[in-house]
Design a protein around this motif. Sequence first.
Motif, short mmCIF file in Angstrom:
data_model
loop_
_atom_site.label_atom_id
_atom_site.label_comp_id
_atom_site.label_asym_id
_atom_site.label_seq_id
_atom_site.Cartn_x
_atom_site.Cartn_y
_atom_site.Cartn_z
N GLY A 228 0.14 -5.62 24.14
CA GLY A 228 -1.50 -5.59 24.20
C GLY A 228 -2.04 -4.94 23.25
N PRO A 229 -3.27 -5.00 22.95
CA PRO A 229 -3.95 -4.11 22.05
C PRO A 229 -3.84 -2.77 22.65
N PHE A 230 -4.20 -1.82 21.79
CA PHE A 230 -4.57 -0.66 21.91
C PHE A 230 -6.04 -0.39 22.18
N PRO A 255 -5.05 -3.53 12.95
CA PRO A 255 -6.35 -3.48 13.60
C PRO A 255 -5.72 -3.63 15.10
N ASN A 256 -6.70 -3.11 15.98
CA ASN A 256 -6.32 -3.50 17.43
C ASN A 256 -7.36 -4.42 17.96
N ASP A 257 -7.13 -5.60 17.29
CA ASP A 257 -8.04 -6.86 17.54
C ASP A 257 -7.04 -8.07 18.24
N GLU A 258 -8.04 -8.91 18.81
CA GLU A 258 -7.31 -10.18 19.64
C GLU A 258 -6.39 -10.93 18.69
N THR A 285 -8.91 -7.45 28.78
CA THR A 285 -9.90 -6.69 28.71
C THR A 285 -10.88 -6.95 27.55
N LEU A 286 -10.14 -7.16 26.33
CA LEU A 286 -10.72 -7.24 25.13
C LEU A 286 -11.45 -8.78 24.84
N ASP A 287 -10.94 -9.78 25.70
CA ASP A 287 -11.82 -11.09 25.81
C ASP A 287 -11.49 -11.75 26.95
N ARG A 288 -12.67 -11.14 27.74
CA ARG A 288 -12.59 -11.53 29.26
C ARG A 288 -12.62 -13.13 29.37
N GLU A 289 -13.30 -13.64 28.82
CA GLU A 289 -13.21 -15.26 28.86
C GLU A 289 -11.99 -15.98 28.47
N HIS A 290 -11.52 -15.62 27.39
CA HIS A 290 -10.18 -16.46 27.07
C HIS A 290 -9.08 -15.83 26.82
N GLY A 291 -9.17 -14.38 26.88
CA GLY A 291 -7.88 -13.69 26.71
C GLY A 291 -6.72 -13.95 27.14
N ARG A 292 -6.56 -14.25 28.49
CA ARG A 292 -5.41 -14.84 29.36
C ARG A 292 -4.99 -15.96 28.66
N LYS A 322 -11.32 -1.94 32.28
CA LYS A 322 -10.19 -2.87 32.51
C LYS A 322 -10.63 -3.86 33.13
N ALA A 323 -10.11 -5.00 32.92
CA ALA A 323 -10.35 -6.48 33.50
C ALA A 323 -9.79 -6.25 35.03
N CYS A 324 -10.59 -7.01 35.82
CA CYS A 324 -10.13 -7.38 36.97
C CYS A 324 -10.13 -6.11 37.95
#
Length: 369
Positions: A228-230, A255-258, A285-292, A322-324
């Motif tokens: 996971g990202p930092f 980088p700590n990116d998606e 958490t970084l991309d709530r819409e599509h990350g999962r 944090k997501a959710c």
Amino acid sequence: MPFTSESRTFCLDHAGVKAWLMEMDPEALQRLWSEADRVRQTHVGSDVHLRGLIEASSHCIRHCLYCGLRAPSEGLERYRMDATEMLACAHEAARLGYGSVVIQAGEDPGLTRALIADLVRAIKRTTPLAITLSLGERSDEDLRAWKEAGADRYLLRFETSDPVLYRRIHPDLPGIPSDRFAQLTRLRGMGYEIGTGVMVGIPGQTWDALAFDILRFRDFDMDMIGVGPFLPSPRTPLGGPAAKAFLAPPAEQVPNDELTTLKAVALARLACPDANIPSTTALATLDREHGRELALLRGANVVMPNVTPVAYRARYEIYPGKACVHETATACQGCLEGRIHALGRRVGKGPGGRVKTQCKDLTACDFHH
Ligand code: SAM
Ligand code: SF4
């Protein structure tokens, strides 16, 4: 071997993994995503296993420079669930149809050997759940007692394979050198399935180091791999101005990116074709819409919906936002199952342990060995 976008294969050594991590050409990346998805389908199929996450305690004796739960964090309302509350979370996970639970916490001596052993026995007596523990660096006596009580798996991320960076960001407890690789080896010897992982983009993490991390997943033949990202926490040294002093030179700092996290997930799948690989909450958490979904499309096959009571969730503040955090366990289940079905995948049944596959897959095997 030259690694141009056109000629790049997946038979990778350290230079190859590093080149893929640094790749920015969309067409080349499309090949990486497709290959990771193909290898995932071949080796672990279309099932997405759901593991109910129980955040058992936010107390922690360690001073990890990256984590909001670290002992010196001030203003954090700490909690420790009692055995009855934890057992109720496990029953909720079973009611929701999950095949396993992950009991995670800070490194908390208040979660005693006896308390966890009794809890594991009670969960095993009353549910069909597989049990993963993620309670930090504990004594071999604790780990053995929990295995004998019935625990199946242990998660301990090595965080980074760069020993110098690890020592800087994960200080030893007085007189007890921290060696997570050694603990993972002992855990395997005790009969646990072992899981590990890293954060992507920790200040000081270089491309070289992240490539070595992925090779370590393969060399250790890890059963589970969380990437996971930092995410910086303002409660921590690495979430404030002090982080600058840790950064590698710009050309070397990850980088700590998606995008980089997704590349690491895809490469972890190629390195370990039959491992269980979660789509992490940090990425969501970084991309709530599509990350999962993106992680599930690029190699991941596990999701860990939170079954911690909502009253505690926000207090397990590893990083902010944090997501959710506010959804109930039932709402999380509905949301995640909907997302999984929308991808044309199935929700896995049963404990969802690692099933070692024959290396029928030439491309992945070339990389694998
Ligand atoms: N205390 C146990 C341990 O350290 O293994 C388990 C709980 S710890 C909160 C679980 C994981 O959270 C760590 O292994 C680390 O990779 C991750 N983590 C901690 N701080 C983080 C941050 N700021 N951003 C992203 N992940 C983080
Ligand atoms: Fe404690 Fe784990 Fe956070 Fe380190 S990462 S401070 S051991 S909870």
